[in-house]
Every structure is written in C-alpha cells, then in structure tokens.
Design an enzyme around this catalytic site. Sequence first.
Site, PDB file in Angstrom:
ATOM      1  N   THR A  13      69.931  -2.879  -1.595  1.00 24.69           N
ATOM      2  CA  THR A  13      70.086  -2.542  -0.227  1.00 24.69           C
ATOM      3  C   THR A  13      71.063  -1.516   0.207  1.00 24.69           C
ATOM      4  O   THR A  13      72.092  -1.308  -0.421  1.00 24.69           O
ATOM      5  CB  THR A  13      70.353  -3.802   0.573  1.00 24.69           C
ATOM      6  OG1 THR A  13      69.251  -4.012   1.320  1.00 24.69           O
ATOM      7  CG2 THR A  13      71.554  -3.854   1.325  1.00 24.69           C
ATOM      8  N   LYS A  45      65.681  -6.959   5.638  1.00 26.01           N
ATOM      9  CA  LYS A  45      67.102  -7.301   5.577  1.00 26.01           C
ATOM     10  C   LYS A  45      67.812  -7.095   6.914  1.00 26.01           C
ATOM     11  O   LYS A  45      69.020  -7.263   6.992  1.00 26.01           O
ATOM     12  CB  LYS A  45      67.777  -6.450   4.506  1.00 26.01           C
ATOM     13  CG  LYS A  45      67.121  -6.586   3.152  1.00 26.01           C
ATOM     14  CD  LYS A  45      67.640  -5.542   2.214  1.00 26.01           C
ATOM     15  CE  LYS A  45      66.701  -5.327   1.065  1.00 26.01           C
ATOM     16  NZ  LYS A  45      67.037  -4.154   0.299  1.00 26.01           N
ATOM     17  N   GLY A  57      72.206  -7.127   9.797  1.00 27.50           N
ATOM     18  CA  GLY A  57      71.644  -6.748   8.510  1.00 27.50           C
ATOM     19  C   GLY A  57      72.540  -7.262   7.410  1.00 27.50           C
ATOM     20  O   GLY A  57      73.746  -7.415   7.607  1.00 27.50           O
ATOM     21  N   SER A 136      74.539  -1.146  -1.741  1.00 29.67           N
ATOM     22  CA  SER A 136      74.562  -0.224  -2.870  1.00 29.67           C
ATOM     23  C   SER A 136      74.607   1.235  -2.447  1.00 29.67           C
ATOM     24  O   SER A 136      75.308   2.036  -3.043  1.00 29.67           O
ATOM     25  CB  SER A 136      73.332  -0.449  -3.751  1.00 29.67           C
ATOM     26  OG  SER A 136      73.265  -1.774  -4.181  1.00 29.67           O
ATOM     27  N   ALA A 167      68.501   7.107   0.335  1.00 32.30           N
ATOM     28  CA  ALA A 167      67.387   6.782  -0.560  1.00 32.30           C
ATOM     29  C   ALA A 167      67.153   7.878  -1.593  1.00 32.30           C
ATOM     30  O   ALA A 167      66.686   7.603  -2.701  1.00 32.30           O
ATOM     31  CB  ALA A 167      66.116   6.538   0.247  1.00 32.30           C
ATOM     32  N   CYS A 170      70.634   7.069  -4.003  1.00 34.65           N
ATOM     33  CA  CYS A 170      70.885   5.738  -4.579  1.00 34.65           C
ATOM     34  C   CYS A 170      69.593   5.147  -5.147  1.00 34.65           C
ATOM     35  O   CYS A 170      68.609   4.980  -4.416  1.00 34.65           O
ATOM     36  CB  CYS A 170      71.456   4.810  -3.508  1.00 34.65           C
ATOM     37  SG  CYS A 170      71.752   3.131  -4.106  1.00 34.65           S
ATOM     38  N   THR A 173      68.012   2.014  -3.331  1.00 34.65           N
ATOM     39  CA  THR A 173      67.650   2.178  -1.921  1.00 34.65           C
ATOM     40  C   THR A 173      66.312   2.893  -1.832  1.00 34.65           C
ATOM     41  O   THR A 173      66.082   3.860  -2.551  1.00 34.65           O
ATOM     42  CB  THR A 173      68.728   3.011  -1.185  1.00 34.65           C
ATOM     43  OG1 THR A 173      69.994   2.373  -1.338  1.00 34.65           O
ATOM     44  CG2 THR A 173      68.419   3.154   0.291  1.00 34.65           C
TER      45      THR A 173
END
Length: 187
Positions: A13, A45, A57, A136, A167, A170, A173
């Site tokens: 996440t 989430k 979240g 993360s 995204a 990571c 993500t």
Amino acid sequence: MAEHDAPPRMHATTILMVRKNGRVVIGGDGQVSLGQTIVKGNARKVRRLAKGSVIGGFAGATADAFTLFERLEAKLEQYPGQLTRACVELTKDWRTDRYLRRLEAMMLVADKDVSLLLSGAGDVLEPEGGVMAIGSGGNYALAAARALEDGADDAETIVRKAMRIAAEICVYTNENLVIESLDSAPA
C-alpha cells in the site's frame, strides 16, 4: 530464525491524504503483495466511517487494520463529532491493550476539520501543510504531492497524480485507486 528464513511478509500500500481549498481527499492503491508476488490488485484500503463524516485509509496488515477501523468506529460513536478525541482514545488503547499492541498497521483519518495519522507507537499527528502519506510508497507519494500542492490542481487531482508517480516507483503500489473525499469546514 535468520531473516532469509522468515516467512514472506505482506507488503501493501500507499495511502495519501491532501487537504486543500476546502476539500480533504484520501487515496489508496489496491495492491497487496506477499513476498515477491502480487496476491491482490484491487484491495479497498480507503473507507468511510461514522456514517460518512470521516474518511480513513490504512497501511499494514489487513486484519489488523480492520480491527482498528472497528475500534475507531466505536470511539467515534462514543465521542460523536470529536475525531481528535476518538483517535487519542483509540491510540491509548492501542498502546496499552496487550492484543491491540501487536497490531501492525497505520491509519490516516480525516473529517471536515482535522486530518490525522495514527500509529501503534502512540502517534496522533496532524500533517504539516495539509499533506501526509503512509505505506510502502508513502514517501514517494508525499514528495510528489508536496511538489504539486502549490499549483492550481485541486486536492483530488493532486492525490491522483501523486499516487500515479508513487506507482511508477514503488513495486508495492499500483494504479488501482480508491479515492474518498469530504468538504472541509468553511474557513
């Protein structure tokens, strides 16, 4: 047990919160990874609490986060309209209760007035400048959102752009976003 012998940990996440121009937005990606494997790409989430007056979240272990959401919901019922008080009471329980102390999760929550980060270490923190992130890819999303916040984009656009950047960087993500928003209290 050596670190390489440990069972794979769930990585999950990126959650980002932006408060700007009368709106607070929390966005989260949908990826859940176990070791080097993506086990789910569309996890939810980010949620609404307290009959829609609070958004939140989570990052961390899913079952732990659901337990914390349930506990926060109970605190919000006990202290209606008092998000900060409910969060402080939850965090006290989180630190002192033997069962809750073992929970591995962090949360971002917001209502029309306040935005907060909650952790099992006893933290109840307001973001500096209206932007905060966890998970993360949280630092990537946070940096991107801070770079975008002075521009003309609204809070939701900033969240979407920053989450896309996270995204791209990571591996834990993805771009399957869940976005929730609330109008802030008039200034």
